[in-house]
Design a protein around this motif. Structure first.
Motif, short mmCIF file in Angstrom:
data_model
loop_
_atom_site.label_atom_id
_atom_site.label_comp_id
_atom_site.label_asym_id
_atom_site.label_seq_id
_atom_site.Cartn_x
_atom_site.Cartn_y
_atom_site.Cartn_z
N PRO A 179 0.80 -1.24 0.00
CA PRO A 179 0.00 0.00 0.00
C PRO A 179 0.83 1.28 0.00
CG PRO A 179 0.13 -0.88 2.22
CD PRO A 179 0.85 -1.87 1.33
N GLN A 180 2.14 1.19 0.29
CA GLN A 180 2.95 2.39 0.44
C GLN A 180 3.61 2.80 -0.88
OE1 GLN A 180 3.58 -0.38 2.37
NE2 GLN A 180 2.70 0.19 4.36
N ILE A 181 4.33 3.92 -0.82
CA ILE A 181 5.19 4.31 -1.93
C ILE A 181 6.27 3.26 -2.11
CG2 ILE A 181 6.96 5.98 -2.64
CD1 ILE A 181 4.20 7.04 -3.13
N LEU A 182 6.59 2.93 -3.36
CA LEU A 182 7.59 1.91 -3.68
C LEU A 182 8.80 2.56 -4.35
CD1 LEU A 182 5.19 -0.73 -5.27
CD2 LEU A 182 5.72 -0.39 -2.84
N PHE A 183 9.96 2.03 -4.03
CA PHE A 183 11.20 2.44 -4.68
C PHE A 183 11.68 1.21 -5.45
CE2 PHE A 183 10.62 4.50 -0.57
CZ PHE A 183 10.58 5.84 -0.94
N VAL A 184 11.53 1.24 -6.77
CA VAL A 184 11.63 0.03 -7.59
C VAL A 184 12.85 0.10 -8.49
CG1 VAL A 184 10.43 -1.42 -9.27
CG2 VAL A 184 9.11 -0.14 -7.56
N SER A 185 13.59 -1.02 -8.54
CA SER A 185 14.75 -1.15 -9.42
C SER A 185 14.48 -2.26 -10.42
CB SER A 185 16.01 -1.50 -8.60
OG SER A 185 16.25 -0.52 -7.60
N ASP A 186 14.74 -1.98 -11.71
CA ASP A 186 14.44 -2.94 -12.77
C ASP A 186 15.31 -2.62 -13.98
OD1 ASP A 186 12.71 -5.15 -13.72
OD2 ASP A 186 12.02 -3.67 -15.17
N GLY A 187 15.32 -3.51 -14.95
CA GLY A 187 16.01 -3.25 -16.20
C GLY A 187 17.52 -3.12 -16.06
N PHE A 188 18.10 -3.93 -15.20
CA PHE A 188 19.54 -3.88 -15.00
C PHE A 188 20.28 -4.37 -16.25
CE2 PHE A 188 17.78 -4.42 -10.74
CZ PHE A 188 18.44 -3.44 -10.04
N GLU A 189 21.46 -3.82 -16.50
CA GLU A 189 22.32 -4.33 -17.55
C GLU A 189 22.82 -5.71 -17.15
OE1 GLU A 189 25.23 -1.30 -18.30
OE2 GLU A 189 23.82 -0.09 -19.46
N PRO A 190 23.18 -6.58 -18.13
CA PRO A 190 23.45 -7.99 -17.83
C PRO A 190 24.49 -8.23 -16.74
CG PRO A 190 23.25 -7.68 -20.20
CD PRO A 190 23.21 -6.31 -19.58
N HIS A 191 25.59 -7.46 -16.74
CA HIS A 191 26.65 -7.74 -15.77
C HIS A 191 26.44 -7.02 -14.44
CE1 HIS A 191 28.62 -9.90 -18.87
NE2 HIS A 191 28.86 -8.85 -19.61
N ARG A 192 25.51 -6.08 -14.41
CA ARG A 192 25.15 -5.38 -13.17
C ARG A 192 26.38 -4.88 -12.42
NH1 ARG A 192 19.77 -7.02 -9.87
NH2 ARG A 192 19.92 -5.56 -8.16
N GLU A 193 27.28 -4.23 -13.13
CA GLU A 193 28.49 -3.69 -12.53
C GLU A 193 28.24 -2.29 -11.97
OE1 GLU A 193 31.66 -6.01 -15.47
OE2 GLU A 193 31.51 -3.83 -15.51
N ASP A 194 29.09 -1.89 -11.07
CA ASP A 194 29.00 -0.54 -10.52
C ASP A 194 29.10 0.47 -11.66
OD1 ASP A 194 28.79 1.25 -8.35
OD2 ASP A 194 30.92 1.66 -8.47
N GLY A 195 28.15 1.37 -11.73
CA GLY A 195 28.11 2.36 -12.81
C GLY A 195 27.25 1.96 -13.98
N SER A 196 26.84 0.69 -14.06
CA SER A 196 25.92 0.29 -15.13
C SER A 196 24.54 0.86 -14.86
CB SER A 196 25.86 -1.24 -15.23
OG SER A 196 25.37 -1.80 -14.02
N LEU A 197 23.71 0.89 -15.87
CA LEU A 197 22.43 1.59 -15.78
C LEU A 197 21.29 0.66 -15.37
CD1 LEU A 197 22.66 3.87 -18.94
CD2 LEU A 197 23.24 4.46 -16.57
N PHE A 198 20.29 1.24 -14.72
CA PHE A 198 19.07 0.51 -14.40
C PHE A 198 17.90 1.50 -14.36
CE2 PHE A 198 20.23 2.15 -10.31
CZ PHE A 198 19.08 2.24 -9.56
N ASP A 199 16.69 0.95 -14.44
CA ASP A 199 15.47 1.77 -14.37
C ASP A 199 15.04 1.89 -12.92
OD1 ASP A 199 15.33 1.98 -17.17
OD2 ASP A 199 14.32 0.05 -17.32
N TYR A 200 14.78 3.12 -12.52
CA TYR A 200 14.38 3.39 -11.13
C TYR A 200 13.02 4.06 -11.14
CZ TYR A 200 14.29 5.44 -6.46
OH TYR A 200 13.93 5.80 -5.20
N TYR A 201 12.10 3.54 -10.31
CA TYR A 201 10.74 4.06 -10.24
C TYR A 201 10.42 4.56 -8.83
CZ TYR A 201 9.56 1.58 -14.62
OH TYR A 201 9.51 1.13 -15.92
N PHE A 202 9.81 5.70 -8.75
CA PHE A 202 9.13 6.20 -7.55
C PHE A 202 7.66 5.96 -7.84
CE2 PHE A 202 6.96 9.58 -5.19
CZ PHE A 202 7.57 9.51 -3.93
N ALA A 203 7.05 4.99 -7.15
CA ALA A 203 5.80 4.48 -7.69
C ALA A 203 4.91 3.86 -6.61
CB ALA A 203 6.11 3.42 -8.76
N VAL A 204 3.77 3.34 -7.06
CA VAL A 204 2.88 2.54 -6.23
C VAL A 204 2.48 1.30 -7.03
CG1 VAL A 204 1.96 4.46 -4.88
CG2 VAL A 204 0.83 3.81 -7.04
N ALA A 205 1.82 0.35 -6.34
CA ALA A 205 1.32 -0.86 -6.99
C ALA A 205 -0.19 -0.74 -7.17
CB ALA A 205 1.66 -2.08 -6.16
#
Length: 289
Positions: A179-205
């Motif tokens: 029910p609360q605000i969600l901080f969501v991480s998704d769409g990581f690059e394959p190697h998930r290294e420091d500095g690689s990009l990902f999608d970040y959401y400030f969201a709800v369900a």
């Protein structure tokens, strides 16, 4: 379970001069490629691809110092001359030729082995739950991943949100379990290294269609591991530690593996200054293979 992971590490050591496929490592560890990469990074503190590269360059340095030709060593480890020089410099800070100079300081990436005596620092609170399909609805951005310290891109994104964004989103939330605000991480690059990009959401369900003004991520019906934490003095570090504990301790000790999907952080209660409170980390899972 860690015996299987150590067998995969032995395979890496025995095949540094050959192609190393993550599919084979996952087969040895009896898990999926995705889960192997995630748990390896948490346990070893370094992405799998970088670890293999640095182990190769550690062994290559000894061969260079023994007088073997640079091109011969590069070929042995599957590199062109230019790519080998770049990889060698990334670890050692010098080129292969410069490494032969008397007194040159080189670096060594030690071989990793996993031991239960290193883990088990805490007793984790968790539950397993199923959720129906739902939508993550809110504002999103694509930012660099940061393993430690403040993620300034994330901070700037939060500052850029229009006043009242959270209140407007809460009106859309209709999934009782989240029910609360969600901080969501998704769409990581394959190697998930420091500095690689990902999608970040400030969201709800929500289970309802979202207005077009919001960014939306559709989540299929899944089973989730939900990890809980509480802190009376330092909530933010406690929330960050959830990821390390989940992938570094819980997954290697339990018959589940992470599957591709959003990783959801939610704060269930907090003090006005956010110094204390409770939070949860939701990770989609399946039973281990």
């Amino acid at each position: 379970m860690l015996e299987r992971w150590n067998a995969a590490l032995d395979y890496i050591e025995d095949n540094l001069d050959h192609e190393i496929e993550t599919t084979e490592l996952a087969r040895i560890a009896l898990t999926s490629e995705y889960h192997f990469r995630r748990v390896f990074s948490a346990l070893a503190g370094i992405p799998l691809s970088l670890y293999i590269r640095q182990r190769r360059m550690t062994l290559a340095a000894a061969e260079i110092l023994d007088g073997q030709g640079v091109l011969d060593v590069a070929t042995k480890y599957g590199y062109s001359a230019d790519a080998f020089t770049r990889a060698f410099r990334d670890l050692h800070g010098v080129t292969p030729s410069q490494a032969r100079r008397p007194g040159t300081i080189l670096r060594s990436r030690q071989a990793v082995a996993f031991h239960l005596t290193i883990e088990g620092r805490s007793t984790m609170r968790y539950r397993i739950t199923d959720l129906p399909p739902f939508h993550i609805v809110g504002k999103s951005t694509r930012i660099p991943l940061r393993f430690s310290g403040e993620n300034t891109a994330m901070t700037e994104f939060h500052r850029s949100l229009a006043p009242g964004t959270g209140d407007r989103l809460r009106e859309l939330a209709d999934l009782p379990e989240l029910p609360q605000i969600l901080f969501v991480s998704d769409g990581f690059e394959p190697h998930r290294e420091d500095g690689s990009l990902f999608d970040y959401y400030f969201a709800v369900a929500t289970t309802s269609p979202a207005p077009p003004e919001w960014n939306t991520l559709t989540v299929p019906a899944s089973t989730w591991a939900v990890f809980e934490t509480r802190s009376d003095t330092a909530l933010a570090p406690a929330l960050q530690q959830l990821w390390a504990d989940a992938f570094g301790e819980w997954f290697p000790s339990n018959p589940y593996e992470a599957i591709p999907g959003p990783e959801i952080l939610t704060v269930t209660e907090n003090s006005p200054d956010w110094s204390s409170g409770t939070g949860e980390l939701w990770i989609p899972i399946q039973r281990s293979l």
